[in-house]
Design a protein around this motif. Structure first.
Motif, PDB file in Angstrom:
ATOM      1  N   MET A 100       0.856  -1.175   0.000  1.00 49.12           N
ATOM      2  CA  MET A 100       0.000   0.000   0.000  1.00 49.12           C
ATOM      3  C   MET A 100       0.889   1.220   0.000  1.00 49.12           C
ATOM      4  N   THR A 156      -4.396  -4.202  -3.253  1.00 52.37           N
ATOM      5  CA  THR A 156      -4.825  -3.827  -1.904  1.00 52.37           C
ATOM      6  C   THR A 156      -6.170  -3.127  -2.015  1.00 52.37           C
ATOM      7  N   THR A 201      -8.420   0.318  -0.449  1.00 51.38           N
ATOM      8  CA  THR A 201      -8.597   1.513   0.381  1.00 51.38           C
ATOM      9  C   THR A 201     -10.042   1.994   0.311  1.00 51.38           C
ATOM     10  N   SER A 232      -7.318  -1.528  -5.446  1.00 48.23           N
ATOM     11  CA  SER A 232      -6.291  -0.495  -5.605  1.00 48.23           C
ATOM     12  C   SER A 232      -5.011  -1.156  -6.092  1.00 48.23           C
ATOM     13  N   GLY A 233      -4.093  -0.352  -6.575  1.00 47.09           N
ATOM     14  CA  GLY A 233      -2.795  -0.869  -7.001  1.00 47.09           C
ATOM     15  C   GLY A 233      -2.416  -0.451  -8.409  1.00 47.09           C
ATOM     16  N   TRP A 250     -10.995   2.445  -6.925  1.00 48.90           N
ATOM     17  CA  TRP A 250     -10.968   2.682  -5.482  1.00 48.90           C
ATOM     18  C   TRP A 250     -11.795   3.894  -5.047  1.00 48.90           C
ATOM     19  N   SER A 262      -4.037   5.065  -4.700  1.00 42.86           N
ATOM     20  CA  SER A 262      -4.179   4.799  -3.299  1.00 42.86           C
ATOM     21  C   SER A 262      -2.844   4.464  -2.691  1.00 42.86           C
ATOM     22  N   SER A 263      -1.863   4.214  -3.468  1.00 41.43           N
ATOM     23  CA  SER A 263      -0.579   3.868  -2.850  1.00 41.43           C
ATOM     24  C   SER A 263       0.350   5.054  -2.944  1.00 41.43           C
ATOM     25  N   SER A 264       0.266   5.900  -1.958  1.00 42.76           N
ATOM     26  CA  SER A 264       0.930   7.184  -2.108  1.00 42.76           C
ATOM     27  C   SER A 264       2.419   7.126  -1.874  1.00 42.76           C
ATOM     28  N   LYS A 265       2.883   6.115  -1.155  1.00 42.41           N
ATOM     29  CA  LYS A 265       4.318   6.147  -0.898  1.00 42.41           C
ATOM     30  C   LYS A 265       5.113   5.980  -2.174  1.00 42.41           C
ATOM     31  N   VAL A 266       4.561   5.235  -3.098  1.00 43.44           N
ATOM     32  CA  VAL A 266       5.218   5.085  -4.386  1.00 43.44           C
ATOM     33  C   VAL A 266       5.481   6.451  -4.952  1.00 43.44           C
ATOM     34  N   ARG A 309      12.241   2.021  -3.155  1.00 43.47           N
ATOM     35  CA  ARG A 309      11.116   1.723  -2.280  1.00 43.47           C
ATOM     36  C   ARG A 309      11.553   0.911  -1.059  1.00 43.47           C
TER      37      ARG A 309
END
Lengths: 608, 139
Positions: free
Chosen positions: A122, A171, A173, A188-189, A261, B2-6, B63
């Protein structure tokens, strides 16, 4: 007390057996004392008929009670309220608390055991956009792609289903959505080469009803080449065979993104579900030639079968990460004297769209921030944006840094949902006012590893008011901004409009604000301990109206932006941007509930 | 998204390029004799090392190993490369360390083509000669 609980249990036990489930969620939503769905209704209006708190007294609103969620990180979505119970959720590990509104004690807690290895996939954004309710069940979509149905009275797990695989970057959210007897969820992803889809489960049993992919063969997308329609040369026409596959090179559609999402909507009369799909796989556009259908697309699907009635792709061949997942508002709009059943959508790409939700015809597509520059306009005949080559990383190619693209990848608006003012017909929209540089580069797919391929920097829109957000009122019939209230930071909180002529929203500094829907004039504000990215909700208990919101900064805006702009590279006036966020707020995790002071002098503790 | 750290991670590469440049001095710029890389001004490198950096970037190694190779979930490569032989580096990247969560990259065309450049890049980072962030060709 105990006897009462047992009684409720008995009633619940029998009701699950005898009652038709479809009525349950609709009945719960029809009572304005409840907040029984994330948007309060199927149509994503985020509007409440409650008006005890109104424009003339909201200035006196005070804290009624607060509660810690016990988790830091970004708190998106909102609690639900059904009867005398509030259902609270948290970011990962996705705890759920049922709170007795009488004394704010816990009725039950559900604390799922999730493999922490899901967090790196995530990747820090461990948000969860909330619960759903229906058929006496609370639905939780866990980060690890497990969908769980809990008994609303006891918290006992009734069924669970797995809809993805975190090992390949899948994932969740999103909030699950209950439409009649069906639970809808997504995936998501988009940055991991995930292939997006919408999935429907039977609310009673958890049995999968259908899966509708965003990319690939017609029968997997649930498209009928002859019957699924799309806007073509000024009219609706069938999509034809292989409409997705022929817009991808080779089998790239398998890593095609188009994740799901966002916030879905449902029209019971048409029996159609509405939602948008996200960005196509890899942010390096040169690597995936073609329109990449059906990423970046609004879908209208039959609730029972999942078959798409119509589709509309907003951003063909995305070059900017303008996911199309933002909420779909179902509004009847007066266009040229005619009442049209419409879907209104504020896309990441900066255009506010109005389409006929029955037929899919494109009616309005206008910029809801005048500084949007990647496209000059949407050609209303073809439905395609007219891309400005100057701001096109796909045109300049890999390893070239394209500057001053507006909006930034997080869009003129991201997931923060708008609110429809049923009285005025205007939509109240929380927005971002941020631009970016974008440098795409060649990338390779490894399962479970990021599949991104672009370096970005973001900063406040140059030559504007210096802030990174606006809160606006939008006329969906004309496609016009009616008023715009500048904000220092992006407004990453979902809005709420009430029959009391008040609009509420939160800010990244941590303020919850009440403004007038007429002109945006500020009527009240209160500073919570952390930044607000949750959605404002309202309910009535014991004859009294309450307004609530989560306080807990995070998400893309809260963490990403702060990091990005501390060391902004381009010298484009990032001073006073997200770097400043640290001056105003820090991580948190709490629920704030507000009400009017009690004139009779009893109860409310907060004042004394 | 949704995967903000990327995203955070990818942005950080961008901004680090300039911010670190301001901090680093060029006094100790010259690589040691026999170094597998060539570098000028801390951010201009030979073609092979540049391809190594591009491979680092494409496979999103930051990462797990950090934007400055300082280590996150994975080990700090600025330290590891002080000891790790070129041969062991090759074995590790090709086979991964599945038990520790590192996937094998033997299926990656870029890694197969550029692994020596990647080794050179990381060696330069570990030696403190190559700056973190964006690199450019020497010419």
């Amino acid at each position: 007390m105990k006897r009462q609980q047992r009684l409720i249990l008995l009633v619940a036990a029998s009701s699950t057996v005898t009652l038709a489930s479809a009525a349950d969620v609709e009945q719960a939503m029809s009572k304005s004392s409840n907040w029984a769905a994330q948007a309060g209704d199927y149509a994503n209006h985020r509007y409440s008929e409650l008006k005890q708190i109104n424009a003339s007294n909201v200035g006196r609103m005070q804290v009624a009670w607060t509660m810690s969620t016990g988790v830091l990180r970004g708190h998106e979505g909102s609690p639900l309220v059904i009867g005398d119970t509030m259902y609270i959720h948290t970011p990962f590990p996705n705890n759920v608390f049922a709170v007795n509104l009488k004394d704010q004690s816990y009725k039950w807690k559900y604390e799922p055991k999730q493999d922490t290895s899901v967090v790196p996939v995530m990747c820090c954004d461990t948000v969860n956009r909330g619960l759903a309710y229906g058929d006496g069940k609370i639905l939780l979509q866990q980060a690890d792609t497990t969908l769980v149905a809990l008994d609303a009275n006891t918290g006992k797990v009734l069924w669970s289903a797995k809809n993805g695989d975190p090992k390949i970057g899948e994932t969740n959210t999103n909030a699950p959505h209950v439409f009649k007897d069906t639970v809808i969820t997504g995936i998501s992803g988009g940055e991991f080469g995930v292939r997006g889809r919408l999935i429907a489960y039977d609310l009673a049993t958890g049995k999968k009803k259908w899966t509708a992919w965003s990319t690939g063969p017609d029968k997997e997308i649930l498209l009928d080449p002859a019957k699924t329609m799309t806007w073509t040369n000024g009219k609706m026409a069938p999509v034809g065979a292989d409409s997705s596959i022929k817009t991808w090179k080779g089998d790239q559609w398998k890593l095609g993104g188009g994740t799901t999402w966002g916030w879905y909507a449902y029209d019971p009369k048409l029996n159609l579900v509405y939602y948008g799909s996200g960005n196509p796989g890899t942010w390096n556009p040169s690597q995936r030639p073609g329109d990449n259908k059906w990423s970046m697309t609004i879908f209208a699907r039959d609730l029972n079968t999942g078959m798409a009635k119509w589709v509309y792709q907003m951003t063909p061949h995305d070059e900017w990460d303008y996911d199309g997942v933002n909420e779909m508002l179902l509004i009847d709009v007066n266009i040229k004297g005619q009442k049209v059943p419409a879907v209104v959508h504020f896309d990441r790409n900066g255009f506010g769209y109005t389409l006929n939700r029955d037929t899919g015809e494109l009616l309005v597509a206008e910029k809801y921030d005048p500084t949007v520059n990647w496209a000059t306009k949407v050609d209303m005949k073809t439905g395609r944006p007219i891309v400005d080559k100057k701001y096109s990383p796909g045109t300049t190619g890999p390893d070239v840094n394209v500057k001053d693209i507006c909006p930034a990848a997080l869009g003129t608006k991201d997931q923060q949902p708008a609110s429809y003012d049923r009285k005025s017909g205007m939509v109240m929209v929380p927005t971002n006012h941020v631009c970016m540089t974008y440098e795409p580069f060649q990338v390779e797919y490894t399962a479970g590893q990021p599949f991104v391929g672009a370096t970005l920097t973001m900063y406040p829109t140059p030559g504007s008011h210096g802030g990174m957000g606006n809160f606006i009122a939008w006329d969906p019939a004309q496609g016009k901004i009616m008023w715009s209230k500048p904000e220092r930071f992006s407004v990453w909180s979902g809005a709420l409009t009430t029959a009391g002529d008040v609009v509420f929203y939160g800010t990244l500094e941590g303020y919850i604000k009440a403004v007038s829907p007429k002109d945006g004039k500020e009527l009240w504000k209160f500073k919570t301990p952390s930044g607000i990215i949750g959605n404002v909700f309202t309910y009535e208990y014991g004859g009294k109206q309450y307004v609530g919101v989560y306080s807990g900064i995070g998400g893309w805006a809260g963490i990403g932006m702060a990091a990005g702009l501390t060391e902004s590279t381009e010298g484009l006036g990032a001073v006073g941007g997200y770097k400043d966020l640290a001056k105003y707020t820090t991580l948190g995790g709490s629920l704030f509930v507000f009400g009017l002071p009690d004139n009779t002098g009893s109860a409310t503790t907060a004042l004394k | 998204m949704s995967s903000s750290k990327v995203r955070v991670a990818t942005w950080s590469i961008g901004f680090l390029a300039l911010s670190i440049a301001a901090v680093c001095t060029s006094a100790n710029d010259a690589p040691a004799a026999g170094a597998p890389y060539q570098v000028k001004d801390g951010n201009k490198v030979d073609a092979k090392t540049l391809d190594g950096w591009k491979t680092w970037r494409a496979l999103a190694c930051e990462r797990c190993h950090g934007a400055q190779q300082e280590g996150l979930v994975g080990p700090a490569l600025v330290e590891s490369l002080k000891k790790l032989s070129k041969e062991d580096f090759h074995t590790t990247i090709m086979n991964g360390r599945p038990e520790k969560g590192m996937p094998p990259f033997s299926g990656s065309a870029m890694v197969n083509k550029n692994w020596e450049g990647l080794y050179a890049y990381l060696k330069g980072r570990s030696d403190g000669k190559i700056q973190p962030g964006h690199l450019y060709p020497m010419e």
